[in-house]
Write an enzyme that holds these catalytic residues in place. Structure first.
Site, mmCIF file in Angstrom:
data_model
loop_
_atom_site.group_PDB
_atom_site.id
_atom_site.type_symbol
_atom_site.label_atom_id
_atom_site.label_comp_id
_atom_site.label_asym_id
_atom_site.label_seq_id
_atom_site.Cartn_x
_atom_site.Cartn_y
_atom_site.Cartn_z
ATOM 1 N N SER A 79 0.822 -1.216 0.000
ATOM 2 C CA SER A 79 0.000 0.000 0.000
ATOM 3 C C SER A 79 0.854 1.264 0.000
ATOM 4 C CB SER A 79 -0.908 0.011 1.237
ATOM 5 O OG SER A 79 -1.686 -1.154 1.292
ATOM 6 N N GLN A 80 0.187 2.359 -0.370
ATOM 7 C CA GLN A 80 0.823 3.684 -0.363
ATOM 8 C C GLN A 80 1.209 4.056 1.074
ATOM 9 O OE1 GLN A 80 -1.978 6.756 -1.256
ATOM 10 N NE2 GLN A 80 -0.406 8.338 -1.344
#
Ligand code: SAH
Length: 228
Positions: A68-69
């Site tokens: 994920s970011q």
């Protein structure tokens, strides 16, 4: 701290500022930022993508999945309001990066991954990186991990069409669950679910996100339910 991690932390802070009206705060818990500063994200991305490891974006990790970011990792971790004595469940181990962040902040992390290859690889990586308070398992996190329930906090890092009932059940009164809910790959809301001391559920939409889907069906591989 490495310059590249400092740059990533600054980018997270900037995005927190941009989204402060949505998330209801202009700064995340300094403990969460410190935990992120402690983890080498480059260890959790494929070798050919290491040069992007400290960019504030998601990256492919194989099997059609993503790490994920960093801003989203930070925000979700912050929303859980973790304390050092907490026991946390993560659904969707993926690369193991989010589990590594959680492990800095709590007593014990249980993390479950549906895809066997990713589950085994992340368990080995976390062990080799010296994270000793994380237990990994291959299986269907839609059903949670009942053996160690109830949890102070639960984080789901894949998007569900609804909040899995087992996860609500496995949350302690006073506990918090953070989960993206919505359609696969589009129009999902990051939701904060709180179970109060009376066991009542309160939900709040935080902001729009894009996650890979949470699969509901149990995998058919032979190692299903094995812990590492
Ligand atoms: N937290 C991860 C993000 C991984 S992406 C990281 O830090 O890298 C989401 C992961 O959820 C994928 O690896 C996907 O295989 C997994 N997943 C999807 N449905 C699942 C389920 N029912 N149970 C457990 N894991 C699941």
């Amino acid at each position: 701290m490495k310059k590249s991690i400092k740059r990533m932390l600054a980018e997270i802070e900037r995005e927190v500022t941009y989204t402060s009206r949505l998330i209801g705060k202009s700064k995340l818990d300094p403990r969460v930022m410190a935990a992120i500063g402690n983890v080498s994200r480059e260890a959790f991305v494929p070798p050919d993508l290491v040069r992007f490891a400290y960019d504030n974006g998601p990256l492919p990790i194989g099997q059609g999945q993503t790490i994920s970011q960093p801003y989203i990792v930070a925000l979700m971790t912050d929303l859980l309001q973790l304390e050092p004595d907490h026991i946390v469940l993560e659904v969707g181990t993926g690369s193991g990066y989010q589990a590594a962040i959680l492990s800095q902040l709590v007593k014990k992390v249980f993390t479950i991954e549906r895809i066997e290859e990713l589950g085994i690889a992340s368990a080995e990586l976390l062990k080799s990186q010296g994270y000793s308070n994380i237990e990994c398992r291959t299986g269907n996190g839609y059903d949670g991990w009942p053996e160690h329930a109830p949890y102070d906090a639960i984080i789901v890092t894949a998007a569900a069409s609804h909040i899995p009932p087992a996860l609500i059940e496995q949350l302690k009164p006073g506990g918090r669950l953070v989960i993206p809910v919505g359609l696969p790959y589009m129009s999902q809301e990051l939701m904060l679910v709180e179970k109060d001391e009376q066991g009542e559920i309160h939900t709040r939409d935080i902001l729009g996100v894009a996650f890979v889907p949470l699969r509901e069906e149990t995998p058919t591989n032979s190692n299903n339910g094995i812990s590492y």
